[in-house]
Design a protein around this motif. Sequence first.
Motif, PDB file in Angstrom:
ATOM      1  N   LYS A 127       0.852  -1.178   0.000  1.00 40.77           N
ATOM      2  CA  LYS A 127       0.000   0.000   0.000  1.00 40.77           C
ATOM      3  C   LYS A 127       0.896   1.238   0.000  1.00 40.77           C
ATOM      4  O   LYS A 127       1.930   1.269   0.665  1.00 40.77           O
ATOM      5  CB  LYS A 127      -0.872  -0.017   1.252  1.00 40.77           C
ATOM      6  N   THR A 128       0.535   2.248  -0.738  1.00 43.40           N
ATOM      7  CA  THR A 128       1.300   3.493  -0.725  1.00 43.40           C
ATOM      8  C   THR A 128       0.667   4.453   0.278  1.00 43.40           C
ATOM      9  O   THR A 128      -0.548   4.457   0.485  1.00 43.40           O
ATOM     10  CB  THR A 128       1.342   4.165  -2.108  1.00 43.40           C
ATOM     11  N   VAL A 129       1.513   5.242   0.908  1.00 44.60           N
ATOM     12  CA  VAL A 129       1.069   6.231   1.889  1.00 44.60           C
ATOM     13  C   VAL A 129       1.731   7.565   1.568  1.00 44.60           C
ATOM     14  O   VAL A 129       2.740   7.620   0.866  1.00 44.60           O
ATOM     15  CB  VAL A 129       1.411   5.795   3.334  1.00 44.60           C
ATOM     16  N   ASN A 130       1.164   8.631   2.076  1.00 39.97           N
ATOM     17  CA  ASN A 130       1.710   9.961   1.836  1.00 39.97           C
ATOM     18  C   ASN A 130       2.797  10.294   2.835  1.00 39.97           C
ATOM     19  O   ASN A 130       2.731   9.899   4.002  1.00 39.97           O
ATOM     20  CB  ASN A 130       0.617  11.025   1.947  1.00 39.97           C
ATOM     21  N   LEU A 131       3.778  11.063   2.368  1.00 37.84           N
ATOM     22  CA  LEU A 131       4.825  11.624   3.221  1.00 37.84           C
ATOM     23  C   LEU A 131       4.773  13.126   3.020  1.00 37.84           C
ATOM     24  O   LEU A 131       5.026  13.616   1.912  1.00 37.84           O
ATOM     25  CB  LEU A 131       6.210  11.083   2.823  1.00 37.84           C
ATOM     26  N   ASN A 132       4.404  13.848   4.051  1.00 38.74           N
ATOM     27  CA  ASN A 132       4.318  15.303   3.954  1.00 38.74           C
ATOM     28  C   ASN A 132       5.464  15.919   4.739  1.00 38.74           C
ATOM     29  O   ASN A 132       5.648  15.620   5.917  1.00 38.74           O
ATOM     30  CB  ASN A 132       2.988  15.803   4.522  1.00 38.74           C
ATOM     31  N   THR A 149      11.101  13.051 -11.636  1.00 32.41           N
ATOM     32  CA  THR A 149      10.169  13.682 -10.713  1.00 32.41           C
ATOM     33  C   THR A 149      10.888  14.121  -9.443  1.00 32.41           C
ATOM     34  O   THR A 149      11.986  13.637  -9.127  1.00 32.41           O
ATOM     35  CB  THR A 149       9.031  12.717 -10.323  1.00 32.41           C
ATOM     36  N   LYS A 198       9.921  13.379  -6.536  1.00 35.60           N
ATOM     37  CA  LYS A 198       9.950  12.182  -5.699  1.00 35.60           C
ATOM     38  C   LYS A 198      11.185  11.336  -6.012  1.00 35.60           C
ATOM     39  O   LYS A 198      11.844  10.833  -5.105  1.00 35.60           O
ATOM     40  CB  LYS A 198       8.686  11.346  -5.904  1.00 35.60           C
ATOM     41  N   ASP A 207       9.272   2.632  -5.491  1.00 35.64           N
ATOM     42  CA  ASP A 207       9.367   4.063  -5.210  1.00 35.64           C
ATOM     43  C   ASP A 207      10.443   4.762  -6.033  1.00 35.64           C
ATOM     44  O   ASP A 207      10.502   5.991  -6.045  1.00 35.64           O
ATOM     45  CB  ASP A 207       9.639   4.299  -3.720  1.00 35.64           C
ATOM     46  N   LYS A 225       6.787   7.831 -11.904  1.00 39.11           N
ATOM     47  CA  LYS A 225       5.341   7.735 -11.703  1.00 39.11           C
ATOM     48  C   LYS A 225       4.664   9.039 -12.110  1.00 39.11           C
ATOM     49  O   LYS A 225       3.784   9.533 -11.436  1.00 39.11           O
ATOM     50  CB  LYS A 225       5.014   7.463 -10.229  1.00 39.11           C
ATOM     51  N   THR A 257       2.288  11.647 -13.461  1.00 36.14           N
ATOM     52  CA  THR A 257       0.893  11.713 -13.854  1.00 36.14           C
ATOM     53  C   THR A 257       0.735  12.937 -14.744  1.00 36.14           C
ATOM     54  O   THR A 257       1.530  13.859 -14.696  1.00 36.14           O
ATOM     55  CB  THR A 257      -0.035  11.843 -12.631  1.00 36.14           C
TER      56      THR A 257
END
Length: 66
Positions: A7-12, A33, A35, A53, A57, A59
């Motif tokens: 599962k991917t999660v956000n890193l802020n 990118t 990222k 990762d 990616k 978009t």
Amino acid sequence: MPQPRQKTVNLNVKVTETTIRALSRTAALRDITQKEVLMRALLKAGIEIDPHDLGEKRTVPWHERP
């Protein structure tokens, strides 16, 4: 057998405008990118990074969609 995709999660992370501009310029110059710039730096620092990762990616921004 391949591992199931995680599962991917956000890193802020809050950074200064100077830092985000430098990150943006670096990504643009390398044609990758933001990222990817961050993940490759973490990998170089010895942090284990999931290969998923590291890939591109990109978009399509909403304003560039047909």
